[in-house]
Design an enzyme around this catalytic site. Structure first.
Site, PDB file in Angstrom:
ATOM      1  CG  ASN A  50      41.201 -59.324 -13.327  1.00 35.60           C
ATOM      2  OD1 ASN A  50      40.114 -58.787 -13.529  1.00 35.60           O
ATOM      3  ND2 ASN A  50      42.092 -59.488 -14.292  1.00 35.60           N
ATOM      4  CD  GLU A  82      36.648 -51.853 -22.491  1.00 31.68           C
ATOM      5  OE1 GLU A  82      35.994 -50.804 -22.473  1.00 31.68           O
ATOM      6  OE2 GLU A  82      36.447 -52.812 -21.748  1.00 31.68           O
TER       7      GLU A  82
END
Length: 482
Positions: free
Chosen positions: A150, A457
């Site tokens: 994506n 992250e």
């Protein structure tokens, strides 16, 4: 050095462009036309890349932090200088409108530069005449970054930047659906990093399991579905690899009674449909206070009707196609369940959801106040379809918002800051926004709760995830206990 050229595509192993005996190709989801051939890596390719990374690991770890940071910034500048080329390729392989593709490249540049500003702390625990105790962070070793389809450029840099700044070599694995920009991104990186430090392998469905099982890999960072994330974690457990998982979400947006409908309704609709809903932190469930429900939904519908669905290369297109046939079929099944359950639709047309034309196109659909146990509410659609539901009390809407195994993102929209904070503080998600959604920045950690992931992250926590913690005890006076 010249620009990277988007005509042929190869793996990058040990600083060299490497072809394979077998190839495959992606397709343009807007036209269904084939794109150029890309490598199909073998077990031997994986072995060669891991061996090269291990050989490069110590030299890169010993490179001073400021030099590693500078090289990541130079890499970001080189990406920015070819933003137009990368954006065009991104639209061809992923389908998103060219304007959104340019935005993704800009976000990737921002991530690389932002992460390059981060430093790893050293904590002095004790410093006396007798001894000195310090905790520090050291590179974890050979890393693998598994990137979904994506956001193939942005999510690659989310893994590349922290791994490199922390002092690790990394092997990137782009999605088989969108391998092109990932291959060129790493080809571009060869100008700034020693051989073996940044590598990329293209392949089929065998490649991911080979990488996660390889005993020479020390850390895997995976972004994708929860189901696949579980398989990645199981594979990594066999050799106790470190793992970061950024998985699916079912993000609620809670709309309070005092919002400015004309301003907020289009924003919420846009955030639910951005990238045709193919965003892990897209708004997936909209809860609107009953006192403004009808007016809010009407404003959303007006905005959605203005959105043009089409080929990303067409400047008029706001929403591109669904990226691949697998996701396209999942959405067809979900729309079929909406129809079979006789759910009401506020925007869109169930019968005309999938236009009779070439490409994986889907027109947006808004489902009006479906039951909480319906599939459109309980499952992540990952497409341009979402439910809008009414709520009356804070206790009720918080319970409903949290009633999911996912916990990636959530948002609260209110002009009453105390109410917004009160609700936000009770939401079970790794990322909570007030009067916005999908805001992500490189110096703030990003991760999920519950089945939306493991670890973080970005931000300092994301940088630490590419390290092992090491505590050093220095006995100054020979008084170490025996």
């Amino acid at each position: 050095m010249g620009l990277v050229v988007f005509d042929t595509f190869a793996n990058v192993v040990d600083g060299k462009l490497v072809s394979t005996a077998s190839t495959r190709h992606g397709i343009n989801p807007a036209t269904l036309e084939p794109l150029p051939p890309v490598p199909v890596s073998t077990r031997e390719t994986v072995h060669d890349a891991v061996a090269a990374a291990k050989l490069a690991a110590s030299g890169w770890a010993e490179t001073p932090l400021n030099e590693r940071q500078q090289r990541v910034v130079q890499f970001a500048d080189a990406l920015a200088s070819q933003a137009g080329d990368f954006a065009k390729m991104l639209t061809l392989e992923q389908g998103k409108p060219l304007s959104a593709a340019r935005d993704e490249v800009a976000q990737a540049v921002r991530v690389l530069k932002g992460v390059a500003n981060l430093t790893l702390p050293e904590q002095l625990i004790e410093d006396t005449e007798r001894r000195r105790v310090m905790t520090r962070y050291v590179p974890v070793g050979v890393c693998v970054g598994i990137v979904p389809w994506n956001f193939p450029i942005y999510l690659a840099t989310v893994k590349l930047g922290p791994a490199l700044v922390a002092g690790n070599p990394i092997i990137m694995k782009p999605s088989p659906f969108t391998p092109y920009c990932g291959l060129k991104l790493v080809e571009l990186a060869q100008r700034f990093f020693p051989p073996g430090v940044v590598q990329v392998l293209s392949g089929d469905d065998n490649l991911g399991p080979w990488l996660t099982a390889d005993p020479g890999v020390d850390k895997v960072s995976f972004t994708g579905s929860t189901a696949t994330g579980i398989k990645v974690m199981q594979s990594c457990a066999q050799t106790l690899k470190r793992v970061t998982l950024e998985l699916g979400g079912n993000d609620p947006a809670i709309i309070c009674s005092d919002v400015d409908i004309a301003t907020v309704a289009p924003k919420v609709a846009h955030l639910a449909l951005y990238n045709s809903g193919q965003v892990c932190v897209a708004i997936k469930r909209v809860y609107v206070h009953s006192s403004i429900y009808k007016d809010f939904v009407a404003a959303m519908v007006r905005h959605i009707k203005s959105l043009v669905v089409g080929d990303g290369m067409d400047a008029a297109s706001v929403l591109g196609p669904v990226q691949n046939v697998m996701q396209y079929q999942k959405l067809k099944n979900m729309v079929a369940s909406i129809k079979s359950d006789n759910l009401n639709v506020s925007a869109g047309d169930i019968e005309g959801a999938f236009p009779d034309r070439k490409g994986y196109f889907m027109n947006p659909i808004v489902v009006d106040n479906p039951p909480d146990d319906s599939e459109i509410v309980s499952e992540e659609p990952f497409g341009p379809v979402f439910p809008v539901m009414q709520w009356d009390t804070e206790e009720e809407v918080i319970r409903r918002a949290n009633s999911t195994s996912a916990g990636l993102g959530a948002s609260v929209w209110s002009n009453d800051s105390s109410q917004a904070s009160r609700i936000a503080n009770q939401l079970q998600a790794g990322n909570v926004w007030i009067n916005c959604h999908q805001e992500i920045q490189p110096n703030a950690s990003f991760g999920g709760h519950k089945q939306s992931g493991i670890g973080s992250e970005l931000g300092l926590e994301g940088l630490k995830a590419y390290c092992n913690v090491q505590t050093v005890y220095h006995d100054k006076g020979g008084s170490c206990r025996l």
